[in-house]
Design an enzyme around this catalytic site. Structure first.
Site, short mmCIF file in Angstrom:
data_model
loop_
_atom_site.label_atom_id
_atom_site.label_comp_id
_atom_site.label_asym_id
_atom_site.label_seq_id
_atom_site.Cartn_x
_atom_site.Cartn_y
_atom_site.Cartn_z
N GLY A 200 0.81 -1.22 0.00
CA GLY A 200 0.00 0.00 0.00
C GLY A 200 0.84 1.26 0.00
O GLY A 200 0.48 2.25 -0.65
N ASP A 201 1.97 1.22 0.70
CA ASP A 201 2.88 2.36 0.73
C ASP A 201 3.34 2.69 -0.70
O ASP A 201 3.34 3.86 -1.11
CB ASP A 201 4.07 2.03 1.63
N SER A 202 3.70 1.68 -1.46
CA SER A 202 4.17 1.90 -2.83
C SER A 202 3.06 2.39 -3.74
O SER A 202 3.28 3.31 -4.54
CB SER A 202 4.74 0.59 -3.40
#
Length: 136
Positions: A27-29
């Site tokens: 999700g961060d990416s």
């Protein structure tokens, strides 16, 4: 556009059973791609300008604030994902982040990763629209 990614298949049941930190990892990416694309579309001039603008979206306190703004727009399932992400044991919290902000940011990234892994791209786009319309 991402044909290779479309070929990667993770069973829905397996996604739902994943550790929320795995959701947050991807999700961060995914969130970073949305933010960078959005900022570039707004006409940033230098990489420094782009970086400075992206901070409004990606630092833990910003993600914590964003989560608070969108919570009432989330389904019960999505709110459960947020709870699981927030309550997952994290191993490293940056010095410049408050624990609560970091946990909420992890929960937010977990939601983004969860939706992405389930290929719920329309819902992901909808949530990102809420964010970009709300953060100026």
């Amino acid at each position: 556009m991402f044909e290779f990614l479309e070929k990667i298949s993770i069973d829905e049941k397996d996604v739902k059973m994943m550790n929320p930190l795995l959701w947050a990892y991807i999700g961060d990416s995914i969130y970073e791609i949305y933010v960078r694309s959005y900022i570039i579309s707004k006409g940033g001039k230098t990489s420094f300008d782009l970086h400075r603008e992206s901070i409004k979206y990606v630092k833990a306190s910003a993600q914590s604030d964003i989560l608070e703004v969108i919570m009432d727009k989330l389904s019960e399932e999505e709110q459960n994902i947020i709870r699981r992400g927030r309550n997952t044991k994290t191993y490293h919290i940056p010095k410049n982040a408050k624990v609560i902000d970091y946990k909420r940011a992890t929960a937010f990234e977990a939601l983004i990763g969860y939706l992405y892994l389930l290929k719920r791209y329309d819902r992901l786009d909808e949530i990102m629209s809420f964010i970009f319309e709300g953060v100026k």
